[in-house]
Write a protein that holds these residues in place. Structure first.
Motif, PDB file in Angstrom:
ATOM      1  N   GLY A  79     -10.544  -7.055  46.317  1.00 14.42           N
ATOM      2  CA  GLY A  79      -9.738  -8.112  45.708  1.00 14.42           C
ATOM      3  C   GLY A  79     -10.446  -9.453  45.720  1.00 14.42           C
ATOM      4  N   THR A  80     -11.126  -9.755  46.822  1.00 15.05           N
ATOM      5  CA  THR A  80     -11.879 -11.008  46.915  1.00 15.05           C
ATOM      6  C   THR A  80     -13.015 -11.040  45.894  1.00 15.05           C
ATOM      7  OG1 THR A  80     -11.337 -11.194  49.255  1.00 15.05           O
ATOM      8  CG2 THR A  80     -13.211 -12.482  48.473  1.00 15.05           C
ATOM      9  N   ALA A  81     -13.740  -9.928  45.784  1.00 13.18           N
ATOM     10  CA  ALA A  81     -14.829  -9.853  44.805  1.00 13.18           C
ATOM     11  C   ALA A  81     -14.300 -10.038  43.385  1.00 13.18           C
ATOM     12  CB  ALA A  81     -15.552  -8.521  44.938  1.00 13.18           C
ATOM     13  N   TYR A  82     -13.173  -9.402  43.086  1.00 17.38           N
ATOM     14  CA  TYR A  82     -12.585  -9.553  41.752  1.00 17.38           C
ATOM     15  C   TYR A  82     -12.169 -11.000  41.507  1.00 17.38           C
ATOM     16  CZ  TYR A  82      -9.750  -8.919  37.628  1.00 17.38           C
ATOM     17  OH  TYR A  82      -9.238  -9.025  36.349  1.00 17.38           O
ATOM     18  N   PHE A  83     -11.598 -11.654  42.519  1.00 15.43           N
ATOM     19  CA  PHE A  83     -11.171 -13.042  42.333  1.00 15.43           C
ATOM     20  C   PHE A  83     -12.369 -13.941  42.051  1.00 15.43           C
ATOM     21  CE2 PHE A  83     -10.313 -17.323  43.816  1.00 15.43           C
ATOM     22  CZ  PHE A  83      -9.210 -17.622  43.037  1.00 15.43           C
ATOM     23  N   TRP A  84     -13.455 -13.758  42.779  1.00 12.55           N
ATOM     24  CA  TRP A  84     -14.644 -14.591  42.541  1.00 12.55           C
ATOM     25  C   TRP A  84     -15.237 -14.320  41.164  1.00 12.55           C
ATOM     26  CZ3 TRP A  84     -15.119 -18.795  45.007  1.00 12.55           C
ATOM     27  CH2 TRP A  84     -14.698 -18.907  46.318  1.00 12.55           C
ATOM     28  N   TRP A  85     -15.051 -13.119  40.650  1.00 10.60           N
ATOM     29  CA  TRP A  85     -15.592 -12.773  39.346  1.00 10.60           C
ATOM     30  C   TRP A  85     -14.715 -13.303  38.210  1.00 10.60           C
ATOM     31  CZ3 TRP A  85     -14.355  -7.859  36.453  1.00 10.60           C
ATOM     32  CH2 TRP A  85     -15.137  -7.731  35.316  1.00 10.60           C
ATOM     33  N   GLN A  86     -13.382 -13.095  38.301  1.00  8.91           N
ATOM     34  CA  GLN A  86     -12.480 -13.412  37.199  1.00  8.91           C
ATOM     35  C   GLN A  86     -11.557 -14.604  37.429  1.00  8.91           C
ATOM     36  OE1 GLN A  86     -12.165 -12.028  34.086  1.00  8.91           O
ATOM     37  NE2 GLN A  86     -14.060 -10.956  34.564  1.00  8.91           N
ATOM     38  N   ARG A  87     -11.367 -15.014  38.669  1.00 10.41           N
ATOM     39  CA  ARG A  87     -10.458 -16.131  39.007  1.00 10.41           C
ATOM     40  C   ARG A  87      -9.017 -15.863  38.564  1.00 10.41           C
ATOM     41  NH1 ARG A  87     -13.222 -18.925  42.693  1.00 10.41           N
ATOM     42  NH2 ARG A  87     -15.114 -19.805  41.888  1.00 10.41           N
ATOM     43  N   SER A  88      -8.566 -14.651  38.765  1.00  8.33           N
ATOM     44  CA  SER A  88      -7.209 -14.271  38.377  1.00  8.33           C
ATOM     45  C   SER A  88      -6.463 -13.758  39.606  1.00  8.33           C
ATOM     46  CB  SER A  88      -7.250 -13.181  37.305  1.00  8.33           C
ATOM     47  OG  SER A  88      -5.985 -12.590  37.162  1.00  8.33           O
ATOM     48  N   ILE A  89      -5.382 -14.429  39.979  1.00  4.79           N
ATOM     49  CA  ILE A  89      -4.623 -14.008  41.155  1.00  4.79           C
ATOM     50  C   ILE A  89      -3.907 -12.684  40.889  1.00  4.79           C
ATOM     51  CG2 ILE A  89      -2.688 -14.587  42.653  1.00  4.79           C
ATOM     52  CD1 ILE A  89      -3.576 -17.465  42.565  1.00  4.79           C
ATOM     53  N   LEU A  90      -3.333 -12.535  39.700  1.00  6.86           N
ATOM     54  CA  LEU A  90      -2.660 -11.273  39.373  1.00  6.86           C
ATOM     55  C   LEU A  90      -3.650 -10.114  39.383  1.00  6.86           C
ATOM     56  CD1 LEU A  90      -0.153  -9.714  38.541  1.00  6.86           C
ATOM     57  CD2 LEU A  90      -0.680 -10.284  36.166  1.00  6.86           C
ATOM     58  N   GLY A  91      -4.815 -10.313  38.795  1.00  6.23           N
ATOM     59  CA  GLY A  91      -5.834  -9.273  38.803  1.00  6.23           C
ATOM     60  C   GLY A  91      -6.294  -8.939  40.209  1.00  6.23           C
ATOM     61  N   THR A  92      -6.377  -9.944  41.061  1.00  2.00           N
ATOM     62  CA  THR A  92      -6.769  -9.726  42.454  1.00  2.00           C
ATOM     63  C   THR A  92      -5.768  -8.821  43.155  1.00  2.00           C
ATOM     64  OG1 THR A  92      -7.826 -11.887  42.535  1.00  2.00           O
ATOM     65  CG2 THR A  92      -7.230 -10.895  44.639  1.00  2.00           C
ATOM     66  N   ILE A  93      -4.496  -9.069  42.937  1.00  2.00           N
ATOM     67  CA  ILE A  93      -3.459  -8.251  43.555  1.00  2.00           C
ATOM     68  C   ILE A  93      -3.525  -6.818  43.034  1.00  2.00           C
ATOM     69  CG2 ILE A  93      -0.955  -7.936  43.745  1.00  2.00           C
ATOM     70  CD1 ILE A  93      -0.751 -11.036  43.656  1.00  2.00           C
ATOM     71  N   VAL A  94      -3.699  -6.676  41.731  1.00  2.99           N
ATOM     72  CA  VAL A  94      -3.758  -5.334  41.134  1.00  2.99           C
ATOM     73  C   VAL A  94      -4.976  -4.567  41.637  1.00  2.99           C
ATOM     74  CG1 VAL A  94      -4.066  -4.097  38.949  1.00  2.99           C
ATOM     75  CG2 VAL A  94      -2.420  -5.963  39.097  1.00  2.99           C
TER      76      VAL A  94
END
Length: 109
Positions: A79-94
């Protein structure tokens, strides 16, 4: 506690709730917030989310996670890696939820 005392307690809590939540509606003009408070309130939802998630990821029965083979750690890392890549909180949770589910069901951790 008697029924009368319970009624008075419930009534008192209801009055306090209405007064505190309706307090800002009593004024005829808008209350200006200082710039520093407005800036600080931008981070309130993210801080609340971190305060809820961090203990769930790092603690088991009140102690730190002892093994790296905990699906929560891998899900938090993904989730952390995804957030740093896309900056999306919803995507991070998913992404975090999907990784945790895949590790638990697929690897049986």
């Amino acid at each position: 506690m008697s029924p009368g005392q319970a009624f008075i307690g419930i009534l008192g809590m209801a009055v306090i709730t209405v007064v505190t939540r309706g307090f800002f509606l009593l004024s005829e003009r808008e209350w200006p917030l200082p710039a520093w408070l407005t800036q600080g309130l931008r981070y309130a939802p993210l801080a609340a989310l971190a305060a809820i998630v961090a203990p769930e990821v790092l603690l088991t029965n009140g102690t730190l996670v002892a093994s790296w083979q905990d699906p929560r750690l891998l899900a938090a890392a993904a989730g952390t890696a995804y957030f740093w890549w896309q900056r999306s909180i919803l995507g991070t949770i998913v992404v975090g939820t999907a990784v945790m589910l895949a590790v638990k069901l697929g690897l049986g951790w």
